[in-house]
Each structure stands twice: as C-alpha cells, then as structure tokens.
Write a protein that holds these residues in place. Sequence first.
Motif, PDB file in Angstrom:
ATOM      1  N   CYS A   9      43.642  -9.020  12.359  1.00 36.17           N
ATOM      2  CA  CYS A   9      42.592  -8.838  11.349  1.00 36.17           C
ATOM      3  C   CYS A   9      42.781  -7.541  10.571  1.00 36.17           C
ATOM      4  O   CYS A   9      42.436  -7.462   9.393  1.00 36.17           O
ATOM      5  CB  CYS A   9      41.217  -8.849  12.003  1.00 36.17           C
ATOM      6  N   LEU A  10      43.300  -6.527  11.212  1.00 39.10           N
ATOM      7  CA  LEU A  10      43.486  -5.233  10.551  1.00 39.10           C
ATOM      8  C   LEU A  10      44.812  -5.162   9.802  1.00 39.10           C
ATOM      9  O   LEU A  10      45.091  -4.183   9.124  1.00 39.10           O
ATOM     10  CB  LEU A  10      43.448  -4.088  11.566  1.00 39.10           C
ATOM     11  N   ALA A  11      45.627  -6.179   9.929  1.00 39.78           N
ATOM     12  CA  ALA A  11      47.005  -6.118   9.417  1.00 39.78           C
ATOM     13  C   ALA A  11      47.111  -6.633   7.996  1.00 39.78           C
ATOM     14  O   ALA A  11      48.126  -7.186   7.605  1.00 39.78           O
ATOM     15  CB  ALA A  11      47.935  -6.887  10.340  1.00 39.78           C
ATOM     16  N   ASP A  12      46.051  -6.475   7.239  1.00 41.05           N
ATOM     17  CA  ASP A  12      46.091  -6.872   5.830  1.00 41.05           C
ATOM     18  C   ASP A  12      45.307  -5.842   5.036  1.00 41.05           C
ATOM     19  O   ASP A  12      44.239  -5.397   5.457  1.00 41.05           O
ATOM     20  CB  ASP A  12      45.481  -8.264   5.659  1.00 41.05           C
ATOM     21  N   ASP A  13      45.865  -5.494   3.894  1.00 41.86           N
ATOM     22  CA  ASP A  13      45.293  -4.421   3.090  1.00 41.86           C
ATOM     23  C   ASP A  13      43.830  -4.690   2.733  1.00 41.86           C
ATOM     24  O   ASP A  13      42.960  -3.843   2.962  1.00 41.86           O
ATOM     25  CB  ASP A  13      46.124  -4.259   1.822  1.00 41.86           C
ATOM     26  N   THR A  14      43.571  -5.857   2.199  1.00 41.74           N
ATOM     27  CA  THR A  14      42.202  -6.175   1.775  1.00 41.74           C
ATOM     28  C   THR A  14      41.246  -6.166   2.952  1.00 41.74           C
ATOM     29  O   THR A  14      40.133  -5.636   2.867  1.00 41.74           O
ATOM     30  CB  THR A  14      42.183  -7.551   1.087  1.00 41.74           C
ATOM     31  N   ARG A  15      41.675  -6.758   4.063  1.00 44.27           N
ATOM     32  CA  ARG A  15      40.789  -6.823   5.217  1.00 44.27           C
ATOM     33  C   ARG A  15      40.507  -5.444   5.802  1.00 44.27           C
ATOM     34  O   ARG A  15      39.363  -5.104   6.105  1.00 44.27           O
ATOM     35  CB  ARG A  15      41.389  -7.734   6.296  1.00 44.27           C
ATOM     36  N   LEU A  16      41.556  -4.619   5.945  1.00 44.69           N
ATOM     37  CA  LEU A  16      41.335  -3.309   6.560  1.00 44.69           C
ATOM     38  C   LEU A  16      40.462  -2.439   5.670  1.00 44.69           C
ATOM     39  O   LEU A  16      39.529  -1.784   6.141  1.00 44.69           O
ATOM     40  CB  LEU A  16      42.673  -2.626   6.844  1.00 44.69           C
ATOM     41  N   LEU A  21      35.399   0.261   4.629  1.00 47.82           N
ATOM     42  CA  LEU A  21      34.310   0.519   3.684  1.00 47.82           C
ATOM     43  C   LEU A  21      32.978   0.099   4.280  1.00 47.82           C
ATOM     44  O   LEU A  21      31.981   0.819   4.187  1.00 47.82           O
ATOM     45  CB  LEU A  21      34.557  -0.226   2.368  1.00 47.82           C
ATOM     46  N   ILE A  22      32.965  -1.066   4.897  1.00 46.59           N
ATOM     47  CA  ILE A  22      31.728  -1.552   5.508  1.00 46.59           C
ATOM     48  C   ILE A  22      31.311  -0.629   6.651  1.00 46.59           C
ATOM     49  O   ILE A  22      30.138  -0.305   6.813  1.00 46.59           O
ATOM     50  CB  ILE A  22      31.912  -3.000   6.001  1.00 46.59           C
ATOM     51  N   CYS A  31      30.174  -8.689  -3.897  1.00 48.63           N
ATOM     52  CA  CYS A  31      30.469  -8.184  -5.241  1.00 48.63           C
ATOM     53  C   CYS A  31      30.749  -6.690  -5.227  1.00 48.63           C
ATOM     54  O   CYS A  31      31.549  -6.194  -6.022  1.00 48.63           O
ATOM     55  CB  CYS A  31      29.343  -8.532  -6.209  1.00 48.63           C
ATOM     56  N   GLU A  32      30.151  -5.968  -4.291  1.00 46.64           N
ATOM     57  CA  GLU A  32      30.461  -4.540  -4.192  1.00 46.64           C
ATOM     58  C   GLU A  32      31.894  -4.333  -3.725  1.00 46.64           C
ATOM     59  O   GLU A  32      32.595  -3.446  -4.227  1.00 46.64           O
ATOM     60  CB  GLU A  32      29.482  -3.866  -3.225  1.00 46.64           C
ATOM     61  N   LEU A  33      32.327  -5.160  -2.802  1.00 47.46           N
ATOM     62  CA  LEU A  33      33.711  -5.044  -2.338  1.00 47.46           C
ATOM     63  C   LEU A  33      34.681  -5.458  -3.428  1.00 47.46           C
ATOM     64  O   LEU A  33      35.753  -4.870  -3.580  1.00 47.46           O
ATOM     65  CB  LEU A  33      33.902  -5.887  -1.069  1.00 47.46           C
ATOM     66  N   MET A  34      34.318  -6.501  -4.181  1.00 48.60           N
ATOM     67  CA  MET A  34      35.159  -6.908  -5.309  1.00 48.60           C
ATOM     68  C   MET A  34      35.408  -5.738  -6.248  1.00 48.60           C
ATOM     69  O   MET A  34      36.538  -5.484  -6.660  1.00 48.60           O
ATOM     70  CB  MET A  34      34.467  -8.022  -6.104  1.00 48.60           C
ATOM     71  N   GLU A  35      34.314  -5.037  -6.555  1.00 48.62           N
ATOM     72  CA  GLU A  35      34.423  -3.930  -7.497  1.00 48.62           C
ATOM     73  C   GLU A  35      35.198  -2.775  -6.875  1.00 48.62           C
ATOM     74  O   GLU A  35      36.079  -2.189  -7.496  1.00 48.62           O
ATOM     75  CB  GLU A  35      33.016  -3.484  -7.913  1.00 48.62           C
ATOM     76  N   ALA A  36      34.884  -2.462  -5.637  1.00 54.76           N
ATOM     77  CA  ALA A  36      35.516  -1.314  -4.984  1.00 54.76           C
ATOM     78  C   ALA A  36      37.017  -1.526  -4.833  1.00 54.76           C
ATOM     79  O   ALA A  36      37.806  -0.618  -5.061  1.00 54.76           O
ATOM     80  CB  ALA A  36      34.876  -1.071  -3.620  1.00 54.76           C
ATOM     81  N   LEU A  37      37.405  -2.729  -4.473  1.00 56.51           N
ATOM     82  CA  LEU A  37      38.819  -2.985  -4.194  1.00 56.51           C
ATOM     83  C   LEU A  37      39.527  -3.627  -5.378  1.00 56.51           C
ATOM     84  O   LEU A  37      40.741  -3.860  -5.324  1.00 56.51           O
ATOM     85  CB  LEU A  37      38.945  -3.894  -2.957  1.00 56.51           C
ATOM     86  N   SER A  45      36.115 -13.048  -0.527  1.00 55.71           N
ATOM     87  CA  SER A  45      35.294 -13.949   0.273  1.00 55.71           C
ATOM     88  C   SER A  45      36.088 -14.558   1.426  1.00 55.71           C
ATOM     89  O   SER A  45      35.594 -14.681   2.549  1.00 55.71           O
ATOM     90  CB  SER A  45      34.726 -15.050  -0.627  1.00 55.71           C
ATOM     91  N   ARG A  46      37.307 -14.936   1.126  1.00 54.44           N
ATOM     92  CA  ARG A  46      38.135 -15.557   2.152  1.00 54.44           C
ATOM     93  C   ARG A  46      38.399 -14.591   3.303  1.00 54.44           C
ATOM     94  O   ARG A  46      38.300 -14.945   4.474  1.00 54.44           O
ATOM     95  CB  ARG A  46      39.449 -16.023   1.528  1.00 54.44           C
ATOM     96  N   HIS A  47      38.734 -13.345   2.941  1.00 59.82           N
ATOM     97  CA  HIS A  47      39.025 -12.373   3.996  1.00 59.82           C
ATOM     98  C   HIS A  47      37.766 -12.038   4.801  1.00 59.82           C
ATOM     99  O   HIS A  47      37.834 -11.879   6.024  1.00 59.82           O
ATOM    100  CB  HIS A  47      39.639 -11.117   3.389  1.00 59.82           C
ATOM    101  N   LEU A  48      36.634 -11.963   4.134  1.00 62.35           N
ATOM    102  CA  LEU A  48      35.401 -11.696   4.867  1.00 62.35           C
ATOM    103  C   LEU A  48      35.076 -12.850   5.810  1.00 62.35           C
ATOM    104  O   LEU A  48      34.627 -12.641   6.938  1.00 62.35           O
ATOM    105  CB  LEU A  48      34.242 -11.461   3.888  1.00 62.35           C
ATOM    106  N   ALA A  49      35.315 -14.066   5.333  1.00 64.97           N
ATOM    107  CA  ALA A  49      35.060 -15.229   6.189  1.00 64.97           C
ATOM    108  C   ALA A  49      35.917 -15.154   7.443  1.00 64.97           C
ATOM    109  O   ALA A  49      35.465 -15.460   8.556  1.00 64.97           O
ATOM    110  CB  ALA A  49      35.344 -16.512   5.415  1.00 64.97           C
TER     111      ALA A  49
END
Lengths: 114, 114
Positions: A9-16, A21-22, A31-37, A45-49
């Motif tokens: 789970c930590l081995a991907d840039d978007t996920r980590l 951030l969370i 939408c906050e993560l979309m903007e931040a990243l 959404s996929r990575h959060l799921a």
Amino acid sequence: MNPVAFYKCLADDTRLRSLLLIAREGELCVCELMEALKQSQPKISRHLAQLRQCELLSDRRQGQWVFYSLNPSLPDWASQVLGMTLTQNPAFITENTEALARMQSRPVRDRQCC
Amino acid sequence: MNPVAFYKCLADDTRLRSLLLIAREGELCVCELMEALKQSQPKISRHLAQLRQCELLSDRRQGQWVFYSLNPSLPDWASQVLGMTLTQNPAFITENTEALARMQSRPVRDRQCC
DNA sequence: ACCATATATTCGATATTCCATATATACGGA
DNA sequence: TCCGTATATATGGAATATCGAATATATGGT
C-alpha cells in the motif's frame, strides 16, 4: 495486518502521499487530495478505495463529500511507520506547494471543498 | 532515500523476510536464506541484488560465500521501520520453523553454510 | 587443469500494477 | 424532477514485476 500487504500500500507515490497528508491533516476528502497532489479524480478515488479495502483508511460521508482518515484500529506498528515516515521525510510532502499551504490555513470543519 | 522506493523494496514477501532475517541475525549468506525461506537460489539472489542496488543491504564476500547485512548508512527512519516491523510482527518471521531454529543455534562466525 | 560448491545473470513467459477514458452512482439544491 | 457537483467503478491497454530454467562467473580444493 500482513506486513507485505501493508507495504504494498505504501509502495506507490499517490497512495503514500495521500496517506501522509491524511495522517497530518487528520481528515481529507477526495477533491482536496486531487488538488494537493494534482491528480485526476478517478486516480485518487481508486487509490483511496484500495487503502480503505486494506483497512488503512476509514471513510465518512458528509453530504456530497467523503472524508478519509486513518483507520483508528490500525496496528500500532503501522501507525508508527506512517508517523516516522511523515516526520522524518518532511521534504517528501512539502514538494507540492501552494495547494497544501492553502489547505492548512482552513480548519477541516469549515471547508466547502472544491 | 526515496520513501516510495524504500517501501517498494519491502513490498515483496521474499525481500521483506530476507531483510528482517538479516536484521535479526546481523549477517546471512545466500544459501542460509535459501534454506530459511525455502526458495530457489536465483530467486534469493535476484532479490538480494535488488536490495543491494537500492542500498538497503551491503555485501561482503568471504571465500565462496557472500554475506549480506543491513547497509550501515541506511537512514535512521528506515532502520527504525525495519526494526519495528521485526519486533512487532514476530509471527511473520517465525512461520518458517526448523531451518530458522537451527540457524540461530550456530554463531555466524562458525558457519560453513550449506 | 579439473571439479564441486556458491552465487550471479540472462531470457522468455506469466502475472500484476497502473493509468486514461468512459460511465455510473450519490447527494443537495432549484 | 432535473441539474450540478462529488465520488465510485468498469474496461482495456501499457508498463512493470516476478518467476523458472538455463547459463555464466567466482572461489577453493585436489
């Protein structure tokens, strides 16, 4: 919690970045993560799921928004790994600039998102 | 050390088990890991090479054997992550039984390997 | 020089991960 | 009910990771 599954789970840039951030902000919506990243909505959404399915994140719907936070029943060692990664790698999170600074200036409770 | 690259290294069963065993034992050679993890020689060797290339491991040749140990210049947070994973997940390592028990009973210096 | 053991590397096949695009669902307001 | 915003999911393809089998290299002993 299987250690290998956890580290996958930590081995991907978007996920980590999302996780850290969370962890720092306590709670963030998609939408906050979309903007931040600066990433697309389906991608975030996929990575959060995935992180929710692995039980690293909990989600809470409030109106049209879904807020994600660290799963409170995360094993101790896993939270500590996240915490250490966050505090000892400040540069990793601070690479994204304006969006994050703005985010910090608004308390979560008052945000209207995007 | 890029956090994502680091966690990619931990995101594989063979690699994580090898790292934790090496962290616990101090130093292990390829054939000891083969026996402990019951995996083929090329498989172990390939994963160790990757961990060395990412600078998580150092290697030292002694005769026909190559001993691997944690890279002493590993960032502090990375060593702590490994240490915490090891101590708070004893079951993850102890799954393999006899081979590991035998290994522990022989001091590294006296081993003749396989 | 030859052989046995330990380790490394190459190669082709398979599995897995990641993404962009399109589409679906959920909610709130008019 | 219709619309706009927020979020989720499905699909197919590209990129990457992993593996077994075969081969190569290195070392020590005879």
